[in-house]
Design an enzyme around this catalytic site. Structure first.
Site, PDB file in Angstrom:
ATOM      1  N   LYS A   1      11.014   6.017  15.137  1.00 15.69           N
ATOM      2  CA  LYS A   1       9.670   5.840  15.683  1.00 15.69           C
ATOM      3  C   LYS A   1       9.630   4.815  16.818  1.00 15.69           C
ATOM      4  O   LYS A   1       8.568   4.497  17.331  1.00 15.69           O
ATOM      5  CB  LYS A   1       8.712   5.434  14.564  1.00 15.69           C
ATOM      6  CG  LYS A   1       8.607   6.502  13.469  1.00 15.69           C
ATOM      7  CD  LYS A   1       7.573   6.147  12.418  1.00 15.69           C
ATOM      8  CE  LYS A   1       7.518   7.234  11.346  1.00 15.69           C
ATOM      9  NZ  LYS A   1       6.444   7.010  10.368  1.00 15.69           N
TER      10      LYS A   1
ATOM     11  N   PRO B   1      -0.923  13.778  12.779  1.00 17.21           N
ATOM     12  CA  PRO B   1      -0.110  13.064  13.780  1.00 17.21           C
ATOM     13  C   PRO B   1       0.400  11.756  13.195  1.00 17.21           C
ATOM     14  O   PRO B   1      -0.239  11.141  12.331  1.00 17.21           O
ATOM     15  CB  PRO B   1      -1.093  12.811  14.925  1.00 17.21           C
ATOM     16  CG  PRO B   1      -2.444  12.868  14.291  1.00 17.21           C
ATOM     17  CD  PRO B   1      -2.341  13.866  13.183  1.00 17.21           C
ATOM     18  N   ASP B   2       1.557  11.325  13.630  1.00 17.56           N
ATOM     19  CA  ASP B   2       2.137  10.045  13.207  1.00 17.56           C
ATOM     20  C   ASP B   2       1.550   8.956  14.109  1.00 17.56           C
ATOM     21  O   ASP B   2       1.901   8.848  15.286  1.00 17.56           O
ATOM     22  CB  ASP B   2       3.659  10.091  13.330  1.00 17.56           C
ATOM     23  CG  ASP B   2       4.327   8.880  12.721  1.00 17.56           C
ATOM     24  OD1 ASP B   2       3.828   7.763  12.957  1.00 17.56           O
ATOM     25  OD2 ASP B   2       5.344   9.046  12.023  1.00 17.56           O
ATOM     26  N   ILE B   3       0.647   8.159  13.564  1.00 19.74           N
ATOM     27  CA  ILE B   3      -0.099   7.200  14.379  1.00 19.74           C
ATOM     28  C   ILE B   3       0.808   6.162  15.026  1.00 19.74           C
ATOM     29  O   ILE B   3       0.758   5.931  16.243  1.00 19.74           O
ATOM     30  CB  ILE B   3      -1.191   6.510  13.536  1.00 19.74           C
ATOM     31  CG1 ILE B   3      -2.239   7.545  13.102  1.00 19.74           C
ATOM     32  CG2 ILE B   3      -1.851   5.377  14.336  1.00 19.74           C
ATOM     33  CD1 ILE B   3      -3.310   6.992  12.199  1.00 19.74           C
ATOM     34  N   VAL B   4       1.669   5.536  14.235  1.00 18.48           N
ATOM     35  CA  VAL B   4       2.492   4.461  14.786  1.00 18.48           C
ATOM     36  C   VAL B   4       3.477   4.993  15.822  1.00 18.48           C
ATOM     37  O   VAL B   4       3.720   4.360  16.862  1.00 18.48           O
ATOM     38  CB  VAL B   4       3.208   3.685  13.656  1.00 18.48           C
ATOM     39  CG1 VAL B   4       4.254   4.540  12.966  1.00 18.48           C
ATOM     40  CG2 VAL B   4       3.824   2.399  14.195  1.00 18.48           C
TER      41      VAL B   4
ATOM     42  N   LYS C   1     -19.146  23.050  -1.213  1.00 16.85           N
ATOM     43  CA  LYS C   1     -18.284  22.732  -2.339  1.00 16.85           C
ATOM     44  C   LYS C   1     -17.597  23.991  -2.854  1.00 16.85           C
ATOM     45  O   LYS C   1     -18.229  25.020  -3.090  1.00 16.85           O
ATOM     46  CB  LYS C   1     -19.100  22.086  -3.457  1.00 16.85           C
ATOM     47  CG  LYS C   1     -18.281  21.741  -4.697  1.00 16.85           C
ATOM     48  CD  LYS C   1     -19.148  21.148  -5.786  1.00 16.85           C
ATOM     49  CE  LYS C   1     -18.327  20.892  -7.049  1.00 16.85           C
ATOM     50  NZ  LYS C   1     -19.169  20.355  -8.147  1.00 16.85           N
TER      51      LYS C   1
ATOM     52  N   PHE D   1       5.281  -0.236   8.820  1.00 14.58           N
ATOM     53  CA  PHE D   1       5.459  -0.542   7.398  1.00 14.58           C
ATOM     54  C   PHE D   1       5.996   0.690   6.699  1.00 14.58           C
ATOM     55  O   PHE D   1       5.640   1.829   7.053  1.00 14.58           O
ATOM     56  CB  PHE D   1       4.140  -0.979   6.760  1.00 14.58           C
ATOM     57  CG  PHE D   1       3.826  -2.432   6.975  1.00 14.58           C
ATOM     58  CD1 PHE D   1       3.890  -3.333   5.941  1.00 14.58           C
ATOM     59  CD2 PHE D   1       3.492  -2.894   8.245  1.00 14.58           C
ATOM     60  CE1 PHE D   1       3.633  -4.676   6.146  1.00 14.58           C
ATOM     61  CE2 PHE D   1       3.227  -4.230   8.463  1.00 14.58           C
ATOM     62  CZ  PHE D   1       3.302  -5.129   7.407  1.00 14.58           C
TER      63      PHE D   1
ATOM     64  N   ASP E   1      -0.062  12.230   5.193  1.00 21.32           N
ATOM     65  CA  ASP E   1       0.855  13.000   6.035  1.00 21.32           C
ATOM     66  C   ASP E   1       0.273  14.355   6.433  1.00 21.32           C
ATOM     67  O   ASP E   1       0.611  14.888   7.495  1.00 21.32           O
ATOM     68  CB  ASP E   1       2.181  13.219   5.306  1.00 21.32           C
ATOM     69  CG  ASP E   1       2.944  11.915   5.103  1.00 21.32           C
ATOM     70  OD1 ASP E   1       2.886  11.067   6.011  1.00 21.32           O
ATOM     71  OD2 ASP E   1       3.572  11.744   4.048  1.00 21.32           O
TER      72      ASP E   1
ATOM     73  N   ASN F   1      -4.569   8.539  -1.196  1.00 16.80           N
ATOM     74  CA  ASN F   1      -3.476   7.883  -1.900  1.00 16.80           C
ATOM     75  C   ASN F   1      -3.973   6.590  -2.525  1.00 16.80           C
ATOM     76  O   ASN F   1      -5.162   6.271  -2.458  1.00 16.80           O
ATOM     77  CB  ASN F   1      -2.294   7.635  -0.947  1.00 16.80           C
ATOM     78  CG  ASN F   1      -2.704   6.832   0.269  1.00 16.80           C
ATOM     79  OD1 ASN F   1      -3.132   5.686   0.167  1.00 16.80           O
ATOM     80  ND2 ASN F   1      -2.583   7.440   1.454  1.00 16.80           N
TER      81      ASN F   1
END
Length: 421
Positions: A355, A319-322, A303, A337, A293, A223
């Site tokens: 969360k 996985p959702d780290i926070v 390649k 954030f 995500d 991103n």
């Protein structure tokens, strides 16, 4: 390492220049000290003026040069006593054999020797002289006296001298001297921060930047995050007295001074390092990273070659780290954030609850003026219900200023009486 040079803008350096060929280096030293943000005033002995003119130092420092003890113009403005009070550090470079002897004997027959006796500021000397004069017993005796009196002596370098001799007696390079001055003030500031800072004694872990999820050896999903906000927060936490670990995705930013940096690429690696920091000890966890995500279900070994107009790649959720950190038994104060493009506050408030965070900061990255690559930001901060604290709107400002306001919000929440859950 990157330094916040603005912290030196209120520090006053008197550079005293005495007679010797090394006086030419002092002109460069003024420039280097000014580059770090210090306020510099120059004092010159009569001997120094035989080697270089006061006009040179006036042009480089931006201040009048002080040369006489009893100067009607100087005494009407900043007399020698006021000059002594003004200084946060007196640096004598070069320090001649004669000046060292005057200091040791306590003489006060010119501006510099009077200034030396009148100031409460630390005094540093950088001796520069012929190698035999340096080795003379009288010189060494005088130096020992100054050390006993609390003067910091910067050892001279060895090498060829203007007289043709080779040995100790060369003044260190201006860049080295300026670096020593910078480090002295930084360490002093750090000591104060560790005792009185908003996050004094806290162990803070910060995630920052994007993650990269490999498709094959040359391609990846990522991103637009630059990591600027997270790095600004890391620097602000350190300045506030915290011990800071920064887990950084792939970004092109200098590590803030004093911050321990761990480079990672993927979301899984970032999670592993985050959990490890939790085991090491963490009081505050700040998740600014823009974590992908999804990741590729099966990374190609080689390649991927073009074959047809479409390429289908299976993705699986990262996985959702926070949220994962927030669920751990040794749970730190959690700061999330939310970078959104619409319904910013609504989504952020939902993430705060879902969360199980203590605090969340959100911003609208669809705005070009405060988006990922911008040097400015504007945020809204929400706190968990148990803190009974109203949301805070952080108006548009530099990311460094926003970071400072976030540190204040974290400090206020950490010190806020909360109701039992």
């Amino acid at each position: 390492m990157s330094f916040d040079l603005s912290v030196f803008s209120n520090k006053n350096i008197i550079l005293a220049v005495t007679g010797g060929i090394a006086a030419y280096k002092s002109a460069i030293l003024v420039r280097r000290l000014k580059d770090y943000g210090f306020n510099v005033r120059v004092v010159m002995t009569h001997g120094a003026q035989a080697f270089i003119t006061p006009l040179t130092f006036q042009a480089l420092s931006g201040n009048p040069v002080h040369t006489e003890l009893l100067n009607p113009e100087a005494e009407a403005g900043m007399g020698h006593i006021e000059l002594a009070r003004w200084a946060d550090l007196v640096l004598v470079a070069p320090a001649s054999c004669d000046t060292i002897a005057k200091f040791a004997a306590g003489l006060a027959d010119d501006l510099l020797s009077t200034l030396y006796l009148a100031t409460k500021a630390p005094v540093w000397i950088a001796p520069a002289m012929n190698q035999q004069m340096w080795a003379a017993k009288a010189t060494q005796r005088n130096l020992n006296t100054l050390v006993e009196d609390g003067v910091h002596v910067i050892m001279p370098d060895a090498g060829s001298q203007a007289c043709g001799d080779v040995g100790l007696g060369r003044m260190p390079e201006p860049e080295d001297l300026a670096e020593q001055v910078k480090n002295y003030f930084h360490q002093a500031q750090r000591a104060l921060a560790e005792k009185f800072g908003l996050l004094a004694g806290k162990r803070v872990t910060i995630t920052a930047g994007p993650t990269r999820e490999a498709i094959d050896p040359v391609r990846y999903i990522s991103n637009h995050s630059t990591g600027k906000m997270g790095f600004a927060i890391a620097a602000a936490c350190y300045t506030a007295g915290a011990k800071v670990t920064l887990i950084a995705g792939p970004v092109s930013l200098d590590t803030p001074n004093g911050v321990k940096r761990i480079n990672v690429s993927s979301a899984l690696k970032m999670l592993d390092e985050s959990l490890h920091q939790l085991e090491e000890g963490c009081d505050v966890f700040i998740a600014t990273a823009a974590v992908a995500d999804y990741r590729v279900a099966e990374v190609a070994e080689h390649k991927i070659k073009k074959a047809g107009d479409e390429l289908n790649i299976a993705l699986i959720k990262n996985p959702d780290i926070v949220a994962t950190i927030a669920q751990q038994q040794k749970r730190p104060f959690m700061v999330g954030f939310a970078a959104e493009t619409r319904n910013v506050e609504e989504y952020a408030a939902g993430k705060l609850v879902a969360k199980k965070l203590d605090m969340i900061a959100c911003n609208d990255v669809s705005r070009a003026d405060i988006g990922f690559a911008s040097d400015q930001n504007a945020m809204t901060v929400f706190f968990a219900d148990q803190y009974q604290m109203e949301k805070r709107d952080l108006e548009k400002a530099s990311k460094q200023e926003i970071a400072q306001q976030l540190i204040e919000a974290i400090h206020d929440a950490l010190n806020h009486e909360i109701d039992p859950v």
